[in-house]
Design a protein around this motif. Structure first.
Motif, PDB file in Angstrom:
ATOM      1  N   LEU A 100       0.815  -1.214   0.000  1.00 54.01           N
ATOM      2  CA  LEU A 100       0.000   0.000   0.000  1.00 54.01           C
ATOM      3  C   LEU A 100       0.849   1.264   0.000  1.00 54.01           C
ATOM      4  CD1 LEU A 100      -2.827  -0.907   2.516  1.00 54.01           C
ATOM      5  CD2 LEU A 100      -2.987  -0.711   0.037  1.00 54.01           C
ATOM      6  N   SER A 101       1.883   1.276   0.828  1.00 48.05           N
ATOM      7  CA  SER A 101       2.606   2.535   1.022  1.00 48.05           C
ATOM      8  C   SER A 101       3.433   2.914  -0.198  1.00 48.05           C
ATOM      9  CB  SER A 101       3.471   2.475   2.283  1.00 48.05           C
ATOM     10  OG  SER A 101       4.570   1.631   2.089  1.00 48.05           O
ATOM     11  N   VAL A 102       4.030   1.937  -0.887  1.00 51.45           N
ATOM     12  CA  VAL A 102       4.900   2.286  -2.009  1.00 51.45           C
ATOM     13  C   VAL A 102       4.117   2.917  -3.174  1.00 51.45           C
ATOM     14  CG1 VAL A 102       6.477   1.380  -3.747  1.00 51.45           C
ATOM     15  CG2 VAL A 102       6.711   0.684  -1.372  1.00 51.45           C
ATOM     16  N   PRO A 103       3.053   2.272  -3.682  1.00 49.25           N
ATOM     17  CA  PRO A 103       2.316   2.914  -4.773  1.00 49.25           C
ATOM     18  C   PRO A 103       1.744   4.281  -4.380  1.00 49.25           C
ATOM     19  CG  PRO A 103       1.592   0.651  -4.471  1.00 49.25           C
ATOM     20  CD  PRO A 103       2.497   0.955  -3.341  1.00 49.25           C
ATOM     21  N   LEU A 104       1.212   4.343  -3.140  1.00 49.30           N
ATOM     22  CA  LEU A 104       0.611   5.589  -2.673  1.00 49.30           C
ATOM     23  C   LEU A 104       1.652   6.705  -2.620  1.00 49.30           C
ATOM     24  CD1 LEU A 104      -2.212   6.344  -1.752  1.00 49.30           C
ATOM     25  CD2 LEU A 104      -1.455   6.068   0.612  1.00 49.30           C
ATOM     26  N   LYS A 105       2.794   6.356  -2.039  1.00 45.97           N
ATOM     27  CA  LYS A 105       3.866   7.334  -1.882  1.00 45.97           C
ATOM     28  C   LYS A 105       4.363   7.797  -3.249  1.00 45.97           C
ATOM     29  CE  LYS A 105       8.169   7.515   0.772  1.00 45.97           C
ATOM     30  NZ  LYS A 105       8.927   6.692   1.732  1.00 45.97           N
ATOM     31  N   LEU A 106       4.531   6.871  -4.189  1.00 46.46           N
ATOM     32  CA  LEU A 106       5.034   7.233  -5.509  1.00 46.46           C
ATOM     33  C   LEU A 106       4.021   8.081  -6.264  1.00 46.46           C
ATOM     34  CD1 LEU A 106       6.898   4.022  -6.688  1.00 46.46           C
ATOM     35  CD2 LEU A 106       7.834   6.117  -5.732  1.00 46.46           C
ATOM     36  N   ALA A 107       2.740   7.743  -6.120  1.00 46.47           N
ATOM     37  CA  ALA A 107       1.706   8.518  -6.806  1.00 46.47           C
ATOM     38  C   ALA A 107       1.692   9.953  -6.295  1.00 46.47           C
ATOM     39  CB  ALA A 107       0.342   7.866  -6.603  1.00 46.47           C
ATOM     40  N   ILE A 108       1.736  10.092  -4.966  1.00 52.66           N
ATOM     41  CA  ILE A 108       1.731  11.444  -4.398  1.00 52.66           C
ATOM     42  C   ILE A 108       2.987  12.195  -4.820  1.00 52.66           C
ATOM     43  CG2 ILE A 108       1.766  12.760  -2.256  1.00 52.66           C
ATOM     44  CD1 ILE A 108       0.132  10.560  -0.970  1.00 52.66           C
ATOM     45  N   ALA A 109       4.118  11.497  -4.776  1.00 50.93           N
ATOM     46  CA  ALA A 109       5.387  12.132  -5.129  1.00 50.93           C
ATOM     47  C   ALA A 109       5.335  12.650  -6.562  1.00 50.93           C
ATOM     48  CB  ALA A 109       6.534  11.141  -4.949  1.00 50.93           C
ATOM     49  N   LEU A 110       4.800  11.831  -7.464  1.00 53.50           N
ATOM     50  CA  LEU A 110       4.753  12.235  -8.875  1.00 53.50           C
ATOM     51  C   LEU A 110       3.797  13.408  -9.065  1.00 53.50           C
ATOM     52  CD1 LEU A 110       5.607  11.784 -11.743  1.00 53.50           C
ATOM     53  CD2 LEU A 110       3.902   9.991 -11.965  1.00 53.50           C
ATOM     54  N   LEU A 111       2.661  13.330  -8.389  1.00 55.67           N
ATOM     55  CA  LEU A 111       1.668  14.390  -8.502  1.00 55.67           C
ATOM     56  C   LEU A 111       2.240  15.729  -8.034  1.00 55.67           C
ATOM     57  CD1 LEU A 111      -1.386  14.184  -9.310  1.00 55.67           C
ATOM     58  CD2 LEU A 111      -1.848  14.628  -6.892  1.00 55.67           C
ATOM     59  N   VAL A 112       2.851  15.701  -6.859  1.00 52.50           N
ATOM     60  CA  VAL A 112       3.406  16.937  -6.312  1.00 52.50           C
ATOM     61  C   VAL A 112       4.547  17.425  -7.194  1.00 52.50           C
ATOM     62  CG1 VAL A 112       4.539  17.982  -4.323  1.00 52.50           C
ATOM     63  CG2 VAL A 112       2.698  16.352  -3.982  1.00 52.50           C
ATOM     64  N   ALA A 113       5.359  16.496  -7.703  1.00 49.51           N
ATOM     65  CA  ALA A 113       6.474  16.888  -8.570  1.00 49.51           C
ATOM     66  C   ALA A 113       5.951  17.586  -9.816  1.00 49.51           C
ATOM     67  CB  ALA A 113       7.303  15.661  -8.942  1.00 49.51           C
ATOM     68  N   LEU A 194      11.638  14.613  -5.289  1.00 48.35           N
ATOM     69  CA  LEU A 194      12.784  15.361  -5.831  1.00 48.35           C
ATOM     70  C   LEU A 194      13.340  14.662  -7.060  1.00 48.35           C
ATOM     71  CD1 LEU A 194      15.087  16.781  -3.045  1.00 48.35           C
ATOM     72  CD2 LEU A 194      13.427  17.922  -4.494  1.00 48.35           C
ATOM     73  N   ILE A 195      13.408  13.328  -6.973  1.00 49.68           N
ATOM     74  CA  ILE A 195      13.959  12.578  -8.097  1.00 49.68           C
ATOM     75  C   ILE A 195      13.033  12.685  -9.309  1.00 49.68           C
ATOM     76  CG2 ILE A 195      14.706  10.297  -8.867  1.00 49.68           C
ATOM     77  CD1 ILE A 195      15.388   9.731  -5.887  1.00 49.68           C
ATOM     78  N   PHE A 196      11.725  12.614  -9.049  1.00 51.77           N
ATOM     79  CA  PHE A 196      10.759  12.802 -10.132  1.00 51.77           C
ATOM     80  C   PHE A 196      10.920  14.189 -10.750  1.00 51.77           C
ATOM     81  CE2 PHE A 196       7.722   9.444  -8.399  1.00 51.77           C
ATOM     82  CZ  PHE A 196       7.941   8.605  -9.472  1.00 51.77           C
ATOM     83  N   LEU A 197      11.101  15.160  -9.891  1.00 54.12           N
ATOM     84  CA  LEU A 197      11.211  16.543 -10.350  1.00 54.12           C
ATOM     85  C   LEU A 197      12.404  16.675 -11.288  1.00 54.12           C
ATOM     86  CD1 LEU A 197       9.732  19.175  -9.909  1.00 54.12           C
ATOM     87  CD2 LEU A 197      11.228  19.657  -7.984  1.00 54.12           C
ATOM     88  N   ALA A 198      13.531  16.095 -10.888  1.00 49.23           N
ATOM     89  CA  ALA A 198      14.721  16.136 -11.738  1.00 49.23           C
ATOM     90  C   ALA A 198      14.420  15.462 -13.067  1.00 49.23           C
ATOM     91  CB  ALA A 198      15.878  15.450 -11.028  1.00 49.23           C
TER      92      ALA A 198
END
Lengths: 318, 427
Positions: A100-113, A194-198
């Motif tokens: 649960l945490s990995v997909p959720l975290k990655l989705a949020i990270a990408l969205l915010v990025a 941050l990595i997504f942002l880069a």
């Protein structure tokens, strides 16, 4: 960026002394290289490889703590895999947590990025703010705060009470406690963000503009251009987050009150490992738990790499 | 200030852990030959207790030649984690406070020293009640010394009891009486507070319960002494109390802990606790608390016990000096007047008399309660749990929680507990 790296050796060349005959120079260099490497090598051997070898050995013994270990062969492993329901429970909890945490975290990270990749006012401020929770990372203070927030009469429930919702005590109810940990993990999305942002900034504008000209809307531009070009980054984040989440400990330790409670609902793998070693003093057994863990994560990462060829797009392989 | 020291200490430990591998390779460097031997003493408790024990240790140091005492302390769970980790890394404190549940595990791991040879000369126990020494033994060996005496003590919320019209409690009350009163109090107060906190997850309360019916937790040789039926009966009692609203719901139990318990938090009108904690609970609760015995069965299940135990680390470099410091902790009159009853009432009869004589009326309640239990008890020879007993206690909590949250039925959980406990005690 690449040019800066490439230029470094060039600037150093003139500063070097007159070269000695090649053969001698190589051995001398090797020697000095060895000297400079020594601290790291020493660290690797004494602090990593040594303890790892010891732990592998202990996993085949009944090592308690201060007594001497006795060889028991594969007994620890056999017991672990066939006769320990708590161990299976810890695997279940961990898989739920990671799944649960990995997909959720990655989705949020990408969205915010993506949001932070636009021309927003005060952008660098927002970037810092969103990264902040991750800096606090595995800190105990954050976990304690989390426990306070989600407890029966905590801030979250008081807020919900205002809305007329009578909510359960999130951390004290085994049906929900694991989700508070998932939420905590998802909240700490800063590093993948941050990595997504880069990665997003590497995507050539021209491609996106060309897609627009061809009539692609925002959604199809994202799915047809941005996401495919971003897959290597996504893959990297996925691998790192999966490995990291499997090793989650301090959050579960604090939120589960050091026991993985209530009713073993937050007993993640590393917490069970810790309990076997430092609460029950079963070092041999704990070592076996650790080695199964290592092999499990390695296998999963291998599977991850294996599947990556079907969905990860590298720009340089046409 | 206190946090500052402990942080530095943590850094030192980190450094030690990193350096120890290298140092070990260098061979024996001369320690112990210096002037003053450092004796590390680790203890836990609330701010008040740690302060008083710290002062007592300073006093003891001033009376001993060539001993420098270093205090290490913490609260509750964090303390045990710290001591265990130190011991696991081979750097345990010379003297540490353990509880009667966990000591067996330390003994099994050779982390606790057999103190027999220091008795009764270095640790002067000649004039003690010898039963108090026996209570702290494991396998007939003196692996620990009791810090003082306490016993089981049920604390209750007087205003909530008054509201229900319950004014007098018979110290020979039964579990049936208890259940009835819990229901009444809960009803009269509209579950604010509930009648009682949930002691269904507490192995020691279970111990008192089954002893009242003639059973024991452990056999003399450290095997399991109770059956599935005993467990099921006990858990069914608590299930009924929860289901009828006499006891707090499972969620409320999970959110409480030993110090911040549901009596203190005003969620429950009764809590199963210990005599040396009457005052601290009273202070935290902020309303008048009454105290009485635990309920009984055909006979009383309670017993007089060592409150906590002091143990000397199995690898202490200065066991002799550590024994001297331990003697100070349990026998020195000045130390006794500082520690008072923070760790139970003193074992040493002279100190006991002095501390009791100096007690305020509030402090005297503890002595009064112990005298009450003395008349309603079934003495127990070996109070310290055998090796694996701590694991049984942990499993008992886990399975009780699973019942409380409806994850397992009482009979499933009881069967699983017996299996786990049998394994833990044997292994």
């Amino acid at each position: 960026m690449p040019t800066a790296v490439a230029s470094e050796p060039d600037t150093q060349v003139p500063a070097r002394p007159v070269p000695a005959p090649p053969a001698r120079r190589r051995t001398a260099d090797g020697r000095w290289g060895g000297v400079f490497l020594a601290p790291w090598l020493l660290g690797l051997v004494l602090l990593t490889l040594g303890p790892m070898a010891a732990s592998l050995y202990f996993s085949f013994t009944d090592f308690g703590l201060l007594g001497s270990p006795h060889w028991v062969g594969g007994k620890n492993y056999a017991e672990l895999l066939t006769d320990d329901p708590t161990y299976l429970q810890s695997i279940k909890v961990t898989l739920v947590y990671v799944g649960l945490s990995v997909p959720l975290k990655l989705a949020i990270a990408l969205l915010v990025a993506m949001v932070l990749n636009t021309k927003l006012r005060g952008l660098s401020f927002y970037r810092a703010v969103f990264y902040l929770p991750s800096l606090l990372g595995a800190s105990v203070a954050v976990a304690i705060m989390w426990r306070q927030l989600f407890t029966g009469d905590g801030v979250v429930n008081r807020f919900l009470a205002v809305l007329g919702i009578d909510a359960p005590s999130w951390v004290s109810n085994p049906d929900y406690s694991i989700y508070t940990l998932v939420a905590l993990a998802a909240w700490q999305f800063g590093t993948p963000m941050l990595i997504f942002l880069a990665g997003l900034q590497q995507i050539p504008r021209t491609l996106l503009e060309a897609a627009s000209v061809d009539g692609a809307g925002t959604v199809s531009r994202f799915f047809r251009v941005t996401l495919p070009l971003l897959t290597p980054i996504l893959f990297f984040n996925l691998v790192m987050q999966v490995i990291g989440s499997f090793q989650a400990f301090s959050q579960a330790y604090v939120v589960g009150d050091g026991q993985g409670g209530p009713a073993e609902s937050t007993l993640v793998y590393s917490l069970y490992l810790y309990k076997a070693a430092f609460v029950e003093f079963k070092m041999g057994y704990a070592s076996a738990i650790a080695w199964v863990f290592l092999l499990g994560i390695a296998a999963l990462t291998a599977v991850n790499f294996l599947f990556s060829r079907y969905w990860v797009f590298y720009d340089d392989e046409h | 200030m206190a946090t500052h020291i402990s942080r530095r200490r943590v850094l030192q430990l980190g450094g030690l852990a990193l350096g120890s591998g290298v140092l070990a390779a260098c061979g024996g460097s001369g320690t112990g030959s210096g002037k003053a031997a450092t004796i590390r003493v680790a203890y836990d408790g609330n701010a008040e207790r740690t302060k008083q024990v710290g002062l007592a240790l300073e006093k003891i140091q001033s009376k001993l030649d060539g001993v420098r005492i270093q205090s290490e302390f913490g609260g509750d769970n964090a303390f045990f984690t710290k001591v265990r980790t130190q011991i696991a890394s081979g750097d345990g404190p010379d003297i540490f406070l353990a509880n009667t549940i966990d000591l067996g595990n330390y003994v099994k791991s050779n982390a606790a020293l057999d103190l027999s040879k220091y008795l009764p000369d270095t640790i002067k126990t000649g004039d003690w009640d010898q039963q108090l020494l026996k209570g702290a033994q494991v396998d007939g060996k003196q692996y620990s010394i009791g810090t003082g005496v306490n016993s089981f003590c049920l604390l209750y919320d007087k205003p909530a009891f008054d509201k229900a019209g319950v004014t007098k409690l018979d110290p020979a009350w039964t579990w049936g009486d208890f259940a009835g009163i819990a229901a009444e109090v809960s009803k009269a107060n509209a579950r604010k507070p509930y009648g009682t906190s949930d002691a269904g997850r507490d192995l020691q309360t279970f111990q008192v319960y089954i002893r009242g019916n003639g059973a024991e937790l452990f056999t003399p040789d450290g095997a399991i002494g109770f059956t599935e039926e005993h467990v099921a009966e006990f858990w069914n009692l608590w299930k009924r109390l929860r289901d009828t609203g006499a006891a707090v719901p499972a969620e409320v139990t999970a959110a409480a802990d030993f110090n911040n318990n549901n009596l203190v938090k005003r969620k429950a009108a009764m809590n199963f606790d210990f005599s040396n904690r009457i005052l601290s609970n009273q202070t935290l609760a902020g309303r008048p608390l009454g105290s009485t015995t635990y309920p009984q069965g055909d006979r009383p299940g309670a017993y007089i016990r060592p409150s906590r135990v002091w143990a000397v680390y199995g690898r202490s470099k200065n066991p002799e000096k550590a024994a001297q410091v331990l003697d100070g902790l349990v026998n020195d009159p000045d130390a006794a007047m500082l520690i008072r009853t923070q760790l139970g009432v003193p074992n040493n009869p002279k100190n006991l008399a002095a501390v009791e004589a100096a007690a305020t009326s509030d402090q005297a309640r503890e002595f009064t309660h112990l005298k009450l239990v003395e008349q309603h008890q079934t003495p127990l020879a070996n109070v310290v749990f055998p090796a694996g007993g701590g694991d049984v206690s942990g499993a008992f909590q886990t399975y009780a929680d699973k019942v409380a949250f409806g994850k397992l039925s009482v009979s499933e959980a009881a069967r699983a507990l017996i299996a786990d406990a049998t394994k833990a005690l044997k292994g």
